[in-house]
Design a protein around this motif. Structure first.
Motif, PDB file in Angstrom:
ATOM      1  N   VAL A 172      51.246  49.033  60.215  1.00 36.37           N
ATOM      2  CA  VAL A 172      52.010  48.416  59.124  1.00 36.37           C
ATOM      3  C   VAL A 172      51.349  47.080  58.803  1.00 36.37           C
ATOM      4  CG1 VAL A 172      54.130  49.601  59.771  1.00 36.37           C
ATOM      5  CG2 VAL A 172      53.611  47.376  60.779  1.00 36.37           C
TER       6      VAL A 172
ATOM      7  N   GLU B  48      53.735  49.101  66.994  1.00 38.80           N
ATOM      8  CA  GLU B  48      52.923  49.053  65.779  1.00 38.80           C
ATOM      9  C   GLU B  48      51.759  48.072  65.976  1.00 38.80           C
ATOM     10  OE1 GLU B  48      55.936  47.239  63.146  1.00 38.80           O
ATOM     11  OE2 GLU B  48      54.764  45.384  63.175  1.00 38.80           O
TER      12      GLU B  48
ATOM     13  N   PRO C 178      56.411  54.962  60.337  1.00 38.07           N
ATOM     14  CA  PRO C 178      57.238  53.833  59.860  1.00 38.07           C
ATOM     15  C   PRO C 178      58.556  54.314  59.230  1.00 38.07           C
ATOM     16  CG  PRO C 178      54.962  53.559  59.156  1.00 38.07           C
ATOM     17  CD  PRO C 178      55.063  54.937  59.737  1.00 38.07           C
TER      18      PRO C 178
ATOM     19  N   MET D  66      52.092  53.408  64.980  1.00 37.04           N
ATOM     20  CA  MET D  66      52.002  53.215  63.520  1.00 37.04           C
ATOM     21  C   MET D  66      51.218  51.972  63.170  1.00 37.04           C
ATOM     22  SD  MET D  66      55.979  52.093  62.976  1.00 37.04           S
ATOM     23  CE  MET D  66      56.610  53.120  64.300  1.00 37.04           C
TER      24      MET D  66
ATOM     25  N   HIS E  62      61.172  48.194  69.688  1.00 37.85           N
ATOM     26  CA  HIS E  62      59.949  48.356  68.896  1.00 37.85           C
ATOM     27  C   HIS E  62      59.145  47.065  68.966  1.00 37.85           C
ATOM     28  CE1 HIS E  62      57.251  49.778  65.760  1.00 37.85           C
ATOM     29  NE2 HIS E  62      57.386  48.597  65.176  1.00 37.85           N
TER      30      HIS E  62
ATOM     31  N   CYS F 112      48.496  46.257  63.145  1.00 37.25           N
ATOM     32  CA  CYS F 112      48.275  45.995  61.725  1.00 37.25           C
ATOM     33  C   CYS F 112      46.810  46.197  61.356  1.00 37.25           C
ATOM     34  CB  CYS F 112      48.661  44.554  61.380  1.00 37.25           C
ATOM     35  SG  CYS F 112      50.301  44.098  61.944  1.00 37.25           S
TER      36      CYS F 112
ATOM     37  N   TRP G  99      50.337  57.480  60.716  1.00 31.79           N
ATOM     38  CA  TRP G  99      50.452  56.050  61.042  1.00 31.79           C
ATOM     39  C   TRP G  99      51.109  55.236  59.942  1.00 31.79           C
ATOM     40  CZ3 TRP G  99      44.462  55.904  61.898  1.00 31.79           C
ATOM     41  CH2 TRP G  99      44.136  56.537  63.117  1.00 31.79           C
TER      42      TRP G  99
END
Ligand SMILES: [Zn+2]
Length: 463
Positions: free
Chosen positions: A310, A262, A367, A308, A236, A264, A362
């Motif tokens: 995060v 991921e 997550p 995703m 990941h 942000c 997402w």
């Protein structure tokens, strides 16, 4: 306890966005039904046009306790989470002291968390040089996976790993079946860039951006994809900042490698061109890149290459952000955004035509899958924890410091006008945030279900 029925014209579930009622029995979702199907003895509450999202899940936060509680510990970070619509956090293994690199450190973390959490949480374990024998015991003790750095992490209690260290650790990680989360920047291109920055102006974000080139991310990702292909573990990539990596990640997926990605909210909202001199509240690593890059990250989300979003919530005392001198070289890198992430994301996503379902995927579903809590968290469906957010997507508000719910912490979002307001957050059936207040005792607990637990969920009855 009586059945609770929460109605809305817009409930976001795996079925899409529908009018309906969420039926809650104690801590769990009993069913989702059409409004006219609410049992007559249920206690009704109607949220009208406000959206009901599943409780958001953030698999990337830094809870700096024990050891650096003054930076943001369980109490403050989980309050900010509840205010932001999050009901489940997974804590990174560093910035706390001791770092979570063995079972004793995990026990210290659990002790520190006791009776302080406003939302549920779990822990990632750390991979550092020489701790490969701790990996399986940590997995057995309940960490959700592992995290490592390929570059100096900015604090001294957690060491970066090189390929040699990874080769010692990866067979153990592969055996656990848990993912390895990687901070994908590598020292070579960063050291090379430093040679050309003698005498540069460190009040300028452009200098900081040059000091951490795209190439540092690209080479790190190449290394990890090569190891993933060879050793077969779940990889990941955390906080992807360079869109230049998207084609190679897409190719890795097409090849069948088990890699997830991921990014942000700050990489999707801020852009380098607009960061003024000395605005160190925008410092993070990898850095905020340019406008074109930001738009390509949105395209990668649309295409599903990025799975995703995060927060990488990483608070610190305001003095460490060096706002007085505005020096990007010496300021702490980290952006605290848990309480703001949903409005930031909705502001940007709405503008680009994305839906509530995209946000839920997402920020909750994916997550939760990464952290292995997707049998209980991340969806509104029968049998799941009654974790949900009541969100007014049409309200606009200007972000003030008190809305951050993290003391005197600094944030790049203060002063911005954003779309959408979190009205309420429910954790396992109880209100943990309502219109600026936290009405509940700290009832959050660690998510410690193991992958062996079997959980059966019926289909909901919302047509
Ligand atoms: Zn982080």
């Amino acid at each position: 306890m009586a059945l609770q029925a929460y109605l809305s014209r817009r409930i976001v579930s795996p079925l899409g966005v529908r009018p309906g009622a969420l039926l809650i029995d104690g801590e769990r979702i009993k069913d989702l039904v059409a409004p006219e199907r609410v049992p007559s003895d249920a206690i009704r509450e109607d949220f009208g046009d406000a959206v009901i999202f599943p409780g958001l899940v953030d698999s990337h936060v830094h809870i700096n306790e024990p050891g650096r509680t003054e930076w943001g510990g369980f109490s403050t970070v989980t309050r900010a989470a509840a205010a932001g619509g999050y009901t489940m956090l997974v804590d990174m293994p560093l910035n706390c002291i001791p770092a979570t690199t063995d079972v004793a450190a995990l026990a210290a973390k659990r002790q520190a968390a006791r009776a302080k959490c406003h939302v549920d949480w779990a822990a990632w374990g750390g991979v550092v040089p020489g701790n490969q024998r701790e990996i399986e015991p940590l997995a057995e003790a309940g960490v959700r996976g592992f995290k490592c750095f390929l570059v100096h992490p900015g604090i001294d209690e957690f060491s970066m790993v090189a390929e040699r260290d990874l080769r010692a650790a990866l067979p153990h990680i592969a055996r656990t079946g848990l993912p390895l989360l990687v901070h994908a920047e590598i020292p070579g291109p960063i050291e090379e860039a430093a040679k050309h920055l003698q005498g540069a102006d460190w009040r300028s974000h452009a200098t900081y951006l040059k000091s951490r080139p795209d190439e540092a991310e690209l080479q790190a990702i190449d290394l990890m994809l090569r190891l993933c292909r060879e050793l077969g573990f779940r990889l990941h990539i955390v906080h992807l900042a360079t869109a230049e990596a998207v084609p190679r990640l897409q190719a890795a997926r097409a090849e069948g490698l088990p890699v997830t990605v991921e990014t942000c909210p700050h990489y999707l909202h801020l852009e380098a061109e607009a960061i003024t001199d000395g605005a160190t509240q925008c410092k993070c690593a990898p850095p905020i890149r340019d406008h074109g890059n930001r738009e390509k990250l949105w395209r990668a989300l649309r295409e599903g290459v990025i799975d995703m979003v995060v927060t990488d919530h990483s608070p610190c005392p305001p003095t460490m952000k060096k706002l007085q001198e505005g020096n990007f070289q010496t300021a702490w890198g980290g952006i605290a955004s848990l309480s703001m992430a949903l409005p930031v994301m909705w502001t940007e996503a709405h503008r680009r035509g994305f839906s509530f379902t995209d946000i839920a995927r997402w920020m909750a579903e994916k997550p939760a899958e990464l952290a292995g809590c997707h049998t209980h968290k991340g969806r509104l469906a029968p049998g799941y924890d009654a974790d949900f957010v009541v969100f007014d997507p049409d309200a606009e508000s200007t972000i003030t410091k008190d809305r951050l719910h993290q003391g005197d912490a600094v944030s790049p979002y203060v002063g911005e006008t954003l779309r959408g307001v979190v009205n309420r957050t429910y954790l396992r059936g109880a209100i943990v945030f309502r219109e600026g207040r936290f009405p509940q005792e700290a009832m959050g607990r660690e998510f410690i279900y193991t992958k062996h637990e079997v959980s059966v969920h019926a289909d909901s009855h919302l047509e």
